[in-house]
Design a protein around this motif. Structure first.
Motif, PDB file in Angstrom:
ATOM      1  N   ALA A   1      -4.480  -6.146   5.080  1.00 61.24           N
ATOM      2  CA  ALA A   1      -5.363  -5.200   5.755  1.00 61.24           C
ATOM      3  C   ALA A   1      -6.434  -4.649   4.830  1.00 61.24           C
ATOM      4  O   ALA A   1      -7.475  -4.153   5.293  1.00 61.24           O
ATOM      5  CB  ALA A   1      -4.546  -4.053   6.337  1.00 61.24           C
ATOM      6  N   VAL A   2      -6.198  -4.726   3.517  1.00 64.78           N
ATOM      7  CA  VAL A   2      -7.169  -4.221   2.538  1.00 64.78           C
ATOM      8  C   VAL A   2      -8.112  -5.316   2.066  1.00 64.78           C
ATOM      9  O   VAL A   2      -9.164  -5.045   1.483  1.00 64.78           O
ATOM     10  CB  VAL A   2      -6.427  -3.601   1.331  1.00 64.78           C
ATOM     11  N   CYS A   3      -7.741  -6.562   2.325  1.00 66.52           N
ATOM     12  CA  CYS A   3      -8.488  -7.704   1.785  1.00 66.52           C
ATOM     13  C   CYS A   3      -9.468  -8.268   2.814  1.00 66.52           C
ATOM     14  O   CYS A   3      -9.101  -9.096   3.657  1.00 66.52           O
ATOM     15  CB  CYS A   3      -7.530  -8.812   1.337  1.00 66.52           C
ATOM     16  N   SER A   4     -10.721  -7.815   2.742  1.00 62.22           N
ATOM     17  CA  SER A   4     -11.760  -8.347   3.617  1.00 62.22           C
ATOM     18  C   SER A   4     -12.161  -9.742   3.159  1.00 62.22           C
ATOM     19  O   SER A   4     -12.165 -10.029   1.950  1.00 62.22           O
ATOM     20  CB  SER A   4     -12.992  -7.435   3.598  1.00 62.22           C
ATOM     21  N   PRO A   5     -12.521 -10.625   4.084  1.00 61.94           N
ATOM     22  CA  PRO A   5     -12.961 -11.979   3.696  1.00 61.94           C
ATOM     23  C   PRO A   5     -14.142 -11.935   2.727  1.00 61.94           C
ATOM     24  O   PRO A   5     -15.151 -11.267   2.995  1.00 61.94           O
ATOM     25  CB  PRO A   5     -13.365 -12.608   5.033  1.00 61.94           C
ATOM     26  N   GLY A   6     -13.970 -12.591   1.598  1.00 62.98           N
ATOM     27  CA  GLY A   6     -15.041 -12.634   0.602  1.00 62.98           C
ATOM     28  C   GLY A   6     -15.252 -11.326  -0.126  1.00 62.98           C
ATOM     29  O   GLY A   6     -16.239 -11.183  -0.869  1.00 62.98           O
TER      30      GLY A   6
ATOM     31  N   ARG B   1     -10.567 -10.830  -4.372  1.00 58.61           N
ATOM     32  CA  ARG B   1     -10.814 -11.457  -5.670  1.00 58.61           C
ATOM     33  C   ARG B   1      -9.815 -10.951  -6.709  1.00 58.61           C
ATOM     34  O   ARG B   1      -9.313 -11.717  -7.534  1.00 58.61           O
ATOM     35  CB  ARG B   1     -12.261 -11.194  -6.122  1.00 58.61           C
ATOM     36  N   GLY B   2      -9.545  -9.637  -6.658  1.00 57.34           N
ATOM     37  CA  GLY B   2      -8.546  -9.102  -7.564  1.00 57.34           C
ATOM     38  C   GLY B   2      -7.157  -9.639  -7.268  1.00 57.34           C
ATOM     39  O   GLY B   2      -6.388  -9.965  -8.189  1.00 57.34           O
ATOM     40  N   VAL B   3      -6.798  -9.744  -5.991  1.00 56.74           N
ATOM     41  CA  VAL B   3      -5.498 -10.292  -5.601  1.00 56.74           C
ATOM     42  C   VAL B   3      -5.363 -11.728  -6.078  1.00 56.74           C
ATOM     43  O   VAL B   3      -4.309 -12.136  -6.608  1.00 56.74           O
ATOM     44  CB  VAL B   3      -5.319 -10.209  -4.068  1.00 56.74           C
ATOM     45  N   ALA B   4      -6.440 -12.507  -5.910  1.00 56.87           N
ATOM     46  CA  ALA B   4      -6.403 -13.904  -6.346  1.00 56.87           C
ATOM     47  C   ALA B   4      -6.166 -13.997  -7.856  1.00 56.87           C
ATOM     48  O   ALA B   4      -5.433 -14.878  -8.324  1.00 56.87           O
ATOM     49  CB  ALA B   4      -7.701 -14.608  -5.964  1.00 56.87           C
ATOM     50  N   GLN B   5      -6.760 -13.085  -8.620  1.00 52.34           N
ATOM     51  CA  GLN B   5      -6.555 -13.106 -10.068  1.00 52.34           C
ATOM     52  C   GLN B   5      -5.119 -12.735 -10.430  1.00 52.34           C
ATOM     53  O   GLN B   5      -4.522 -13.322 -11.335  1.00 52.34           O
ATOM     54  CB  GLN B   5      -7.538 -12.149 -10.751  1.00 52.34           C
ATOM     55  N   LEU B   6      -4.572 -11.749  -9.732  1.00 48.93           N
ATOM     56  CA  LEU B   6      -3.173 -11.397  -9.977  1.00 48.93           C
ATOM     57  C   LEU B   6      -2.257 -12.581  -9.693  1.00 48.93           C
ATOM     58  O   LEU B   6      -1.302 -12.846 -10.438  1.00 48.93           O
ATOM     59  CB  LEU B   6      -2.761 -10.201  -9.108  1.00 48.93           C
ATOM     60  N   GLU B   7      -2.515 -13.295  -8.607  1.00 52.59           N
ATOM     61  CA  GLU B   7      -1.713 -14.478  -8.292  1.00 52.59           C
ATOM     62  C   GLU B   7      -1.878 -15.542  -9.379  1.00 52.59           C
ATOM     63  O   GLU B   7      -0.901 -16.169  -9.812  1.00 52.59           O
ATOM     64  CB  GLU B   7      -2.127 -15.052  -6.928  1.00 52.59           C
ATOM     65  N   LYS B   8      -3.093 -15.743  -9.840  1.00 50.99           N
ATOM     66  CA  LYS B   8      -3.361 -16.726 -10.894  1.00 50.99           C
ATOM     67  C   LYS B   8      -2.621 -16.371 -12.177  1.00 50.99           C
ATOM     68  O   LYS B   8      -2.121 -17.251 -12.900  1.00 50.99           O
ATOM     69  CB  LYS B   8      -4.870 -16.798 -11.164  1.00 50.99           C
ATOM     70  N   ASP B   9      -2.524 -15.076 -12.466  1.00 49.64           N
ATOM     71  CA  ASP B   9      -1.869 -14.621 -13.696  1.00 49.64           C
ATOM     72  C   ASP B   9      -0.350 -14.492 -13.552  1.00 49.64           C
ATOM     73  O   ASP B   9       0.334 -14.061 -14.485  1.00 49.64           O
ATOM     74  CB  ASP B   9      -2.446 -13.264 -14.120  1.00 49.64           C
TER      75      ASP B   9
END
Length: 282
Positions: A249-254, A259-267
């Motif tokens: 609900a906090v993550c709007s497309p683009g 972007r921060g969530v994607a980095q956390l997943e990457k790390d």
């Protein structure tokens, strides 16, 4: 809570003081209704004076004075400190609340020489010939109890009567979520509720560092991070919405958040948290 009820702490370290603070601030008991003993009496006197708790010299005095005896010493100390109190703790007008990690009902029954699992009947009374003499409830608390926002992991198996269970809940429900779990899951529940506050402190500190990096005053960054953590937890408790859905609900497309969530997943953020719990459980 009865004005005649006395709460006794055997051990008055950080966790015991957090519980005492929470109880007083929530109006559950007054300071003078609590007694405590600790290894170093001079230090105990200073700590106890903050809330008006009465310092006593030894565990025997606490066991005699208290209606509810909270065992708040290190797990390795319990056998030598608590076992000599067996006769006093077995009095029918008393019950014991243990906050020692690794000590469950069966272990206390072995310590006290009790037989059976402490079964109770439909009225909550101990069944004849099976329950030990001592009424005991094993728990694992966490430090936010000091501000009435705690969690009390509570072993489902216990030897409290119905009346004692009601008194236990009247004591601790105002300052904590009482989460009852079976004995086999006490340790993992402790990891999540009792150890993870340290992980969350590190997360708040890291967010604070990030805020400072981009110009925020550190105190302001910590306040923002801490209130955010409190609010997210409160939102889940109020709605029961799956954390993944709350995140979505906090993550709007683009947008910036994804972007921060994607980095956390990457790390490997999720894996790191699970690995930390694994390290405690092993």
């Amino acid at each position: 809570m009865s004005s005649n009820l006395t709460i006794g702490f055997i051990g008055y370290g950080n966790m015991a003081q957090a519980i005492a603070q929470g109880l007083v601030d929530a109006g559950v008991v007054r300071g003078h209704q609590m007694v405590a003993c600790a290894a170093h009496y001079d230090k105990l006197e200073k700590n106890a004076a903050r809330l008006g708790v009465r310092p006593l010299h030894n565990p025997v005095e606490v066991a005699v004075a208290a209606d509810v005896v909270i065992v708040a010493i290190k797990p390795y100390q319990i056998e030598s400190v608590v076992k000599p109190l067996t006769r006093e703790l077995a009095k029918p007008d008393k019950f014991v609340v243990s906050i020692a990690a690794g000590w469950d009902l069966a272990k206390y029954q072995e310590l006290f020489g009790g037989e059976g699992a402490g079964d109770t009947d439909e009225a909550g009374e101990a069944t004849a010939g099976e329950a030990p003499d001592i009424h005991i409830q094993c728990t694992i608390p966490n430090t936010p109890m000091a501000v009435g926002k705690g969690v009390l992991v509570t072993e489902a198996a216990n030897t409290l009567t119905r009346e004692q269970t009601a008194a236990f809940e009247e004591l601790f429900a105002p300052i904590s979520l009482i989460e009852r779990v079976d004995t086999a899951h006490m340790n993992i529940a402790m990891c999540i509720a009792g150890c993870a506050p340290a992980f969350t402190d590190m997360y708040i500190e890291a967010l604070g560092d990030a805020g400072v990096k981009y110009g925020l005053q550190r105190a302001a960054a910590y306040r923002l991070a801490a209130k955010m953590v409190e609010g997210v937890g409160a939102l889940y408790m109020a709605t029961g919405t799956h954390p993944g859905a709350m995140k979505d609900a906090v993550c709007s497309p683009g947008g910036t958040t994804i972007r921060g969530v994607a980095q956390l997943e990457k790390d490997g953020f999720r894996g790191t948290v699970i690995n930390a719990v694994d390290a405690i459980e092993q």
